[in-house]
Design an enzyme around this catalytic site. Structure first.
Site, PDB file in Angstrom:
ATOM      1  N   ASP A 130      40.859-135.540 -16.896  1.00  0.00           N
ATOM      2  CA  ASP A 130      40.942-136.878 -16.319  1.00  0.00           C
ATOM      3  C   ASP A 130      40.622-137.971 -17.349  1.00  0.00           C
ATOM      4  O   ASP A 130      40.558-139.150 -17.017  1.00  0.00           O
ATOM      5  CB  ASP A 130      40.010-136.969 -15.094  1.00  0.00           C
ATOM      6  CG  ASP A 130      40.500-137.955 -14.045  1.00  0.00           C
ATOM      7  OD1 ASP A 130      41.684-138.327 -14.096  1.00  0.00           O
ATOM      8  OD2 ASP A 130      39.696-138.359 -13.190  1.00  0.00           O
ATOM      9  N   ARG A 133      40.171-146.444 -10.852  1.00  0.00           N
ATOM     10  CA  ARG A 133      40.404-147.885 -10.753  1.00  0.00           C
ATOM     11  C   ARG A 133      39.109-148.679 -10.892  1.00  0.00           C
ATOM     12  O   ARG A 133      39.117-149.813 -11.347  1.00  0.00           O
ATOM     13  CB  ARG A 133      41.135-148.191  -9.427  1.00  0.00           C
ATOM     14  CG  ARG A 133      40.343-147.844  -8.203  1.00  0.00           C
ATOM     15  CD  ARG A 133      41.222-147.663  -6.965  1.00  0.00           C
ATOM     16  NE  ARG A 133      41.941-146.381  -6.981  1.00  0.00           N
ATOM     17  CZ  ARG A 133      42.776-145.974  -6.036  1.00  0.00           C
ATOM     18  NH1 ARG A 133      43.035-146.756  -5.000  1.00  0.00           N
ATOM     19  NH2 ARG A 133      43.382-144.818  -6.121  1.00  0.00           N
ATOM     20  N   LYS A 166      41.723-144.605 -19.309  1.00  0.00           N
ATOM     21  CA  LYS A 166      40.715-143.999 -18.406  1.00  0.00           C
ATOM     22  C   LYS A 166      40.062-142.798 -19.086  1.00  0.00           C
ATOM     23  O   LYS A 166      40.715-141.795 -19.361  1.00  0.00           O
ATOM     24  CB  LYS A 166      41.399-143.574 -17.094  1.00  0.00           C
ATOM     25  CG  LYS A 166      40.497-142.790 -16.133  1.00  0.00           C
ATOM     26  CD  LYS A 166      41.219-142.447 -14.822  1.00  0.00           C
ATOM     27  CE  LYS A 166      40.377-141.536 -13.933  1.00  0.00           C
ATOM     28  NZ  LYS A 166      41.085-141.099 -12.704  1.00  0.00           N
ATOM     29  N   LYS A 182      36.121-133.181  -4.299  1.00  0.00           N
ATOM     30  CA  LYS A 182      37.454-132.560  -4.343  1.00  0.00           C
ATOM     31  C   LYS A 182      37.359-131.110  -3.907  1.00  0.00           C
ATOM     32  O   LYS A 182      36.303-130.488  -4.037  1.00  0.00           O
ATOM     33  CB  LYS A 182      37.976-132.597  -5.786  1.00  0.00           C
ATOM     34  CG  LYS A 182      38.478-133.940  -6.248  1.00  0.00           C
ATOM     35  CD  LYS A 182      39.099-133.825  -7.628  1.00  0.00           C
ATOM     36  CE  LYS A 182      39.567-135.177  -8.140  1.00  0.00           C
ATOM     37  NZ  LYS A 182      40.627-135.797  -7.330  1.00  0.00           N
ATOM     38  N   ASP A 209      36.271-140.760  -4.703  1.00  0.00           N
ATOM     39  CA  ASP A 209      37.229-140.085  -5.572  1.00  0.00           C
ATOM     40  C   ASP A 209      38.264-141.061  -6.149  1.00  0.00           C
ATOM     41  O   ASP A 209      39.030-140.709  -7.035  1.00  0.00           O
ATOM     42  CB  ASP A 209      37.921-138.955  -4.790  1.00  0.00           C
ATOM     43  CG  ASP A 209      38.593-137.948  -5.701  1.00  0.00           C
ATOM     44  OD1 ASP A 209      38.344-138.008  -6.924  1.00  0.00           O
ATOM     45  OD2 ASP A 209      39.367-137.109  -5.195  1.00  0.00           O
ATOM     46  N   GLU A 260      37.868-143.296  -8.274  1.00  0.00           N
ATOM     47  CA  GLU A 260      36.927-143.842  -9.251  1.00  0.00           C
ATOM     48  C   GLU A 260      37.611-144.436 -10.480  1.00  0.00           C
ATOM     49  O   GLU A 260      37.043-145.294 -11.147  1.00  0.00           O
ATOM     50  CB  GLU A 260      35.944-142.744  -9.688  1.00  0.00           C
ATOM     51  CG  GLU A 260      36.424-141.810 -10.812  1.00  0.00           C
ATOM     52  CD  GLU A 260      37.675-141.018 -10.464  1.00  0.00           C
ATOM     53  OE1 GLU A 260      37.922-140.791  -9.266  1.00  0.00           O
ATOM     54  OE2 GLU A 260      38.422-140.637 -11.395  1.00  0.00           O
ATOM     55  N   ASP A 273      36.176-135.284 -13.203  1.00  0.00           N
ATOM     56  CA  ASP A 273      36.274-135.912 -11.898  1.00  0.00           C
ATOM     57  C   ASP A 273      36.045-134.887 -10.787  1.00  0.00           C
ATOM     58  O   ASP A 273      36.970-134.177 -10.389  1.00  0.00           O
ATOM     59  CB  ASP A 273      37.659-136.574 -11.757  1.00  0.00           C
ATOM     60  CG  ASP A 273      37.782-137.351 -10.451  1.00  0.00           C
ATOM     61  OD1 ASP A 273      36.761-137.500  -9.750  1.00  0.00           O
ATOM     62  OD2 ASP A 273      38.905-137.829 -10.151  1.00  0.00           O
TER      63      ASP A 273
HETATM   64  N1  BES Z   1      41.898-138.246 -11.242  1.00  0.00           N
HETATM   65  C1  BES Z   1      42.383-138.352  -9.916  1.00  0.00           C
HETATM   66  C2  BES Z   1      43.905-138.354  -9.843  1.00  0.00           C
HETATM   67  C3  BES Z   1      44.577-137.047 -10.191  1.00  0.00           C
HETATM   68  C4  BES Z   1      44.700-136.050  -9.253  1.00  0.00           C
HETATM   69  C5  BES Z   1      45.147-136.877 -11.431  1.00  0.00           C
HETATM   70  C6  BES Z   1      45.338-134.876  -9.566  1.00  0.00           C
HETATM   71  C7  BES Z   1      45.803-135.707 -11.746  1.00  0.00           C
HETATM   72  C8  BES Z   1      45.882-134.702 -10.812  1.00  0.00           C
HETATM   73  C9  BES Z   1      41.888-139.641  -9.270  1.00  0.00           C
HETATM   74  O1  BES Z   1      40.637-140.059  -9.663  1.00  0.00           O
HETATM   75  C10 BES Z   1      41.837-139.417  -7.801  1.00  0.00           C
HETATM   76  O2  BES Z   1      41.068-138.606  -7.388  1.00  0.00           O
HETATM   77  N2  BES Z   1      42.652-140.135  -7.056  1.00  0.00           N
HETATM   78  C11 BES Z   1      42.696-139.998  -5.647  1.00  0.00           C
HETATM   79  C12 BES Z   1      42.772-141.362  -5.034  1.00  0.00           C
HETATM   80  C13 BES Z   1      42.591-141.390  -3.549  1.00  0.00           C
HETATM   81  C14 BES Z   1      41.193-140.933  -3.174  1.00  0.00           C
HETATM   82  C15 BES Z   1      42.845-142.773  -3.023  1.00  0.00           C
HETATM   83  C16 BES Z   1      43.926-139.174  -5.296  1.00  0.00           C
HETATM   84  O3  BES Z   1      44.954-139.309  -5.961  1.00  0.00           O
HETATM   85  O4  BES Z   1      43.839-138.364  -4.386  1.00  0.00           O
HETATM   86 ZN    ZN Z   2      40.007-139.419 -11.508  1.00  0.00          ZN
HETATM   87 MN    MN Z   3      39.114-139.137  -8.491  1.00  0.00          MN
END
Ligand code: BES
Ligand code: ZN
Ligand code: MN
Length: 510
Positions: free
Chosen positions: A297, A360, A274, A286, A356, A358, A279
């Site tokens: 990210d 996947r 990735k 966020k 968010d 994104e 992000d």
């Molecule tokens: N990049 C983030 C995941 C992340 C969060 C990595 C904090 C490291 C630290 C990812 O893109 C994300 O935002 N995931 C969301 C998914 C949710 C919206 C289903 C998450 O984990 O909150």
């Molecule tokens: Zn992310």
């Molecule tokens: Mn995200």
């Protein structure tokens, strides 16, 4: 910063005259019995007083009169460093970790005294050979000697410590073995440090374009093939996931593909990382606190690309293809919106319920395209995919999800041997049901419950029957368990695990 030069001591040790000469001391119930005579004298007192017993991380710095260390080798300082306890029951993986920590401790000590040239007397261990001993110590020193000071002006009062310039290894064992271990440790550490460098670059200095530039550089250097799919190619190929994520951005997306071909065409391993260079969450924005960390990210992409450098050097006996879907996730006026329906490469439609989620979306296109195009025997993806991975596993284990038990076993073993542990989480239809959508084939988020698993369930839709593993490195890509050889920022996680996996590939696959 130039990388430290590691060398093997020549005959003429008497000419060293460097900054520190390092002895190691293995903690033992027998105290000094097995100890090198050269250090037993100065150590006796410290040992009796309880100041030093050879525990992992313990260090004693001595200033020999006449610049002669106990062994008669001239050096400004002599350091005795504890490795820890190694008994008959100590597992090889534990010894490897003790040696890396010992190496990292040497880098920290060198920084303290601003040493530039040091000499290390390598220990002779019963349970692991000299190749591994050297590999792990060198790896630990090189990883521990990492710093990222590019954007800091030097303090006029204090000189910036540039790190170790030369590390000379002294050993009683065969020079060929020492050299082999040295090359392995150096190669692994250099690649991991390259991944850290990419991650440390802020998002305004490291965009999708930079992934493409570095991939082309590596391709030129190591005779690999690099292809970069541009936005127009993505449109032609109907890669609706990465295009949707990129919609709100002013930076064009890139799908970076770097191919290494083994001499004899063997199996093919596809890696997907990735490469989300920032992000923001997109329209599902966020919170502000800590958002700056979202420049990390792209650590999955960084790991995969840095690993290819190590591949270029070691030239393993299997074909390896690295793919990095790269873009940022921004919230411009044309950004993808919650409720939008997109279509991935291959035709699976997805309802975007949270912009968010994104990671996947960009991985799905890469996995589907990579599998269709390269027909790999095995696929591994690395991604900072879910905050839920941090809730579940903290910062000490990487989440592992897979459709193949044999691959899980190999990855877990590789992780253990590299000090990058992995913990498997389940997959299954009950989790997959959470991403059912009323309006499209699937939806891109399955709620808070089991967030790491439902994210993997999304990816699983795009790998079909291909042997696949997903590494959720959200908790370990930065803020990973702090150790002497793991700095506070990005860890470079994944690079050394992949290298270990590939180094042992032949053994398990015939
Ligand atoms: N990049 C983030 C995941 C992340 C969060 C990595 C904090 C490291 C630290 C990812 O893109 C994300 O935002 N995931 C969301 C998914 C949710 C919206 C289903 C998450 O984990 O909150
Ligand atoms: Zn992310
Ligand atoms: Mn995200």
């Amino acid at each position: 910063m130039d990388f430290t030069q590691f060398t093997v001591a020549s005959e003429d040790l008497g000419k060293f005259g460097g900054d520190v000469f390092i002895y190691c001391f293995i903690q033992s119930d027998k105290g000094f019995e097995d100890c090198d005579k050269a250090i037993s004298n100065p150590l006796q007192k410290a040992y009796e007083l309880g100041d030093f017993s050879g525990k992992s991380g313990e260090q004693i710095l001595l200033y020999p009169e006449s610049e002669q260390t106990g062994s008669g080798i001239p050096a400004k300082r002599m350091a005795i460093c504890g490795i820890g306890k190694i008994g008959p029951d100590t597992a090889v993986t534990e010894i490897r970790e003790l040696l890396r920590k010992f190496g990292g401790g040497i880098a920290k000590l060198s920084e303290k005294v601003k040493a530039s040239r040091i000499m290390i007397r390598l220990p002779e261990l019963e349970k692991i050979d000299v190749v591994q001993t050297t590999e792990c110590i060198v790896e630990g020193v090189a990883l521990g000697d990492y710093r990222f000071v590019k954007y800091k002006k030097p303090d006029p009062e204090e000189k910036i410590y540039p790190g170790l310039q030369e590390v000379i290894l002294v050993s009683d064992s065969s020079e060929t073995s020492v050299r082999r271990g040295m090359a392995m440790g150096e190669n692994a550490a250099k690649a991991a440090c390259l991944a850290r460098d990419m991650a440390n670059e802020p998002a305004n200095k490291w965009t999708a374009e930079n992934f493409a530039i570095l991939a082309r550089t590596l391709a030129g250097k190591y005779a690999m093939k690099c292809r970069v799919l541009e936005k127009k190619d993505m449109r032609r190929l109907k890669m609706g996931g990465i295009l949707a994520v990129n919609q709100g951005s002013s930076e064009p997306p890139k799908m970076v593909i770097l191919e290494y071909s083994a001499k004899k065409n063997k199996q093919t391993l596809l890696l997907v990382g990735k490469g989300l260079t920032f992000d923001s969450g997109g329209i599902s924005l966020k919170p502000a606190a800590g958002m700056e960390d979202m420049k990390y990210d792209m650590c999955g992409g960084a790991a995969v690309l840095a690993f290819m450098q190590a591949v270029g050097v070691e030239k393993p006996d299997l074909n390896i293809i690295a793919m990095i879907p790269a873009t940022d996730n921004m919230s411009g006026s044309s950004a993808v919106k919650p409720g939008d329906v997109i279509s991935h490469y291959g035709g699976i439609t997805s309802e975007i319920v949270n912009t968010d989620a994104e990671g996947r979306m960009i991985l799905a296109d890469a996995l589907a395209y990579g599998i269709k195009k390269f027909k790999p025997d095995c696929v591994i993806d690395l991604a900072t995919l879910t905050g839920a991975a941090i809730i579940g596993l903290g910062h000490h284990y990487t989440g592992l999800l897979s459709n193949n038990d044999a691959l899980v076993n190999r990855l877990v073993e590789a992780g253990e041997r590299s000090g990058e542990p992995l913990w498997r989480l389940p997959l299954g239809k009950d989790y997959t049901k959470q991403i059912d959508s009323k309006v499209a084939d699937i939806k891109n988020a399955g709620g808070r419950d089991g967030g790491t698993i439902t994210a993997a369930a999304y990816l699983e839709k795009f790998v079909g029957k291909t042997v696949w593993a997903h590494l959720d490195i959200a908790g370990t890509a930065w803020d990973f368990t702090e150790k002497s050889y793991i700095p506070k920022g990005p860890s470079g996680i994944g690079v050394r695990t992949l290298l270990e996996l590939v180094r042992n590939w032949k053994k398990t696959d015939g």
